[in-house]
Write a protein that holds these residues in place. Structure first.
Motif, PDB file in Angstrom:
ATOM      1  N   ASP A  84      -2.357  -6.218  -1.138  1.00 26.81           N
ATOM      2  CA  ASP A  84      -3.424  -6.714  -0.524  1.00 26.81           C
ATOM      3  C   ASP A  84      -4.300  -5.341  -0.089  1.00 26.81           C
ATOM      4  OD1 ASP A  84      -5.295  -8.444   1.335  1.00 26.81           O
ATOM      5  OD2 ASP A  84      -4.347  -7.298   2.909  1.00 26.81           O
ATOM      6  N   GLN A  96     -10.454 -10.925  -3.749  1.00 31.99           N
ATOM      7  CA  GLN A  96      -9.136 -11.224  -4.166  1.00 31.99           C
ATOM      8  C   GLN A  96      -8.739 -12.636  -4.468  1.00 31.99           C
ATOM      9  OE1 GLN A  96      -7.157  -7.458  -1.524  1.00 31.99           O
ATOM     10  NE2 GLN A  96      -6.951  -9.441  -0.873  1.00 31.99           N
ATOM     11  N   ALA A 107      -2.824 -11.133  -4.852  1.00 33.05           N
ATOM     12  CA  ALA A 107      -2.939 -10.160  -3.492  1.00 33.05           C
ATOM     13  C   ALA A 107      -1.585 -10.416  -2.792  1.00 33.05           C
ATOM     14  CB  ALA A 107      -4.077 -10.227  -2.710  1.00 33.05           C
ATOM     15  N   ALA A 110      -1.480 -11.097   1.361  1.00 36.07           N
ATOM     16  CA  ALA A 110      -2.583 -11.299   1.987  1.00 36.07           C
ATOM     17  C   ALA A 110      -2.665 -12.451   3.108  1.00 36.07           C
ATOM     18  CB  ALA A 110      -3.688 -11.760   0.828  1.00 36.07           C
TER      19      ALA A 110
END
Length: 516
Positions: A84, A96, A107, A110
């Motif tokens: 991330d 993302q 990601a 995240a």
């Protein structure tokens, strides 16, 4: 390329543009170094590279003191993932989420994993930018009414919600705005965009280069010249093609014409949003004169298809130069009179000042860019700091403010109109002789390039990969609205609901852009 105390293995591939590949761990370290130096994330996107190297790719464009660093990481074909970046660059969050919706690239760790572009137009297990995606998949998608987006709710005594959109009056793009309020004060705003997802990036696949230029210019119609130039710059970089000097100067002319047209319209709309109909009518009268000049001299009100790979499609003669110069002088004189009226109009000043504030510290933290960023002391302008031909010879003056309110954004628009009018007159005087188009060099193998142009909203980036057969394999167009929409949500906090249209218009971001 040195960033901080470390020398990164990035190669110069064009003026102020650097290219490199690295492991995902190195990408994290590079991102931190760029952030610590005061740089920003400009764009993040993914690609399906299984037909090339057996995996996927994640790509970022980072703004540094030396220029734009374009970095890629190879990801595995099974369960592609990367660390991330939103904890370093908050503006990466929606990019993302879009990369996952379109390619299934995750990601890792995240905070926000909600969908962004997938409004149930395709199933959760389908990813439309993968090469093996079938259009039949869209027909198997769930019903639209099943699309329950998990908005963040604000709870407490006296808290109410107002839901606005996604369908609005007029002809603007759809967007949903969820307000949490107490009385008429905004506690929270969350936007939901992507309703007008057009599949532009998928549409590019397999196109001829010339056809791709037409599509690129239509990514966001009010920024046609910026997108067309960035796309052509990327194609010309990829194919090592040379553009005639006169064509480059004409591209700058078109870009400044586009900037003025949009600023004139916005200054009129800002007056209209505080009930100054006089300002709206006068600025739109001037914009109409400007657009009529464009179609008379160049064949289209918004200069569609004037910029083509290898140069431009239209020229201007001595009589046209004189006519454009005369109109620029007349419009500048009228704008200066209108500026006095705006400055002395008590109601307008009261509504503009201290409304929709984005403080410089917040703007730097969240990556506010373009004219809105410059109104909040973010002193980035590609034309000034990283100029391409002919801007390296035009000495562009950057317009900045520090207050970060509606008034500051209006002041930046006025200053940029004056500067663009000056630049146009300078370009017309110094326009070199010669041809306006040269054929592209044929692609001998798979190749890539990137274009970077300061559009009227901010930085427009277009990354292009050309297949060995000379057709487009992957194109990613990036609009500055991706970075700036979260700042609209922050800028309205504490303001009254009736000020939202004014604040929103002071940014005037794209609702669809490259499929926001």
């Amino acid at each position: 390329m040195k960033i901080g105390d470390h020398e990164w293995r990035l190669d110069s591939i064009g003026p102020h543009i650097w290219r490199g590949s690295m492991e995902t761990g190195q990408l994290l370290a590079l991102s931190r170094a760029v952030k610590e130096e005061g740089g920003q994330l400009v764009a993040l996107w993914g690609s399906d590279d299984r037909h090339l190297n057996g995996g996927f790719g994640i790509h970022v464009a980072l703004l540094t003191g030396l220029g734009l660093a374009w970095v890629s990481c190879v990801l595995p074909a099974e369960a592609p993932a990367y660390p991330d970046l939103a904890h370093i660059f908050p503006q990466a969050d929606r990019m993302q989420r879009a990369a996952f919706d379109l390619l299934g690239i995750t990601a890792t760790d995240a905070v926000d994993e909600r969908k962004w572009l997938r409004h149930n137009a395709w199933a959760a297990s389908e990813f439309p930018l993968r090469k093996d995606f079938s259009s039949l998949a869209a027909r198997r998608s769930p019903l639209p009414e099943a699309d329950a987006y998990p908005f963040i709710y604000v709870q407490g005594d006296g808290v109410h919600e107002i839901a606005v959109g996604p369908i609005h009056a007029g002809t603007i793009e759809p967007g949903h705005f969820r307000f949490s309020i107490i009385g008429d004060r905004i506690l929270k705003l969350e936007a939901r965009l992507g309703y007008a997802h057009k599949g532009i990036e998928k549409r590019f696949e397999g196109m001829e280069l010339a056809t791709g230029a037409r599509l690129a210019g239509r990514v966001s119609g009010d920024s046609h010249s910026a997108y067309a130039w960035a796309y052509c710059m990327a194609v010309e970089m990829a194919t090592a093609s040379t553009v005639p000097e006169r064509a480059l100067w004409l591209r700058a002319l078109f870009l400044e014409i586009e900037r003025i047209a949009n600023h004139l319209g916005d200054l009129g709309y800002l007056g209209n949003d505080v009930a100054l109909a006089f300002g709206f009518m006068q600025f739109w009268r001037l914009k109409e004169d400007w657009l009529r000049m464009s179609i008379k001299l160049f064949g289209h009100r918004y200069l569609f298809d004037c910029i083509t790979p290898g140069g431009v499609a239209t020229d201007i003669d001595a009589a046209g130069c004189a006519e454009l110069d005369a109109l620029a002088c007349r419009i500048e004189a009228e704008i200066r009179e209108l500026k006095i009226i705006y400055d002395e109009h008590a109601t307008l000043q009261d509504r503009f000042a201290d409304t929709g504030i984005c403080k410089p510290e917040l703007a730097a933290q969240l990556g506010l860019t373009g004219l809105a960023g410059r109104a909040s002391a973010q002193t980035w302008d590609v034309r000034t700091q990283f100029p391409q031909v002919p801007y390296d010879r035009l000495d562009v003056n950057m317009a900045t403010q520090r207050r970060g309110d509606v008034l500051a954004r209006a002041e930046v628009r006025f200053a940029e109109v004056y500067e663009s009018l000056r630049l146009i007159r300078d370009i017309l005087k110094r326009l070199p002789a010669g041809g306006i188009h040269a054929p592209l060099q044929p692609a001998q193998a798979a190749c890539e390039g990137l274009g970077w142009v300061e559009g009227w909203r901010g930085e427009v980036v277009v990354a292009v990969r050309i297949a060995a057969d000379g057709t487009l394999d992957r194109v990613h167009p990036h609009d500055p609205s991706w970075q700036n929409w979260p700042l609209v949500e922050m800028g309205v906090l504490g303001n009254i609901v009736p000020d939202f249209p004014l604040i929103n218009k002071s940014f005037n971001l794209s609702y669809s852009g490259p499929d926001l």
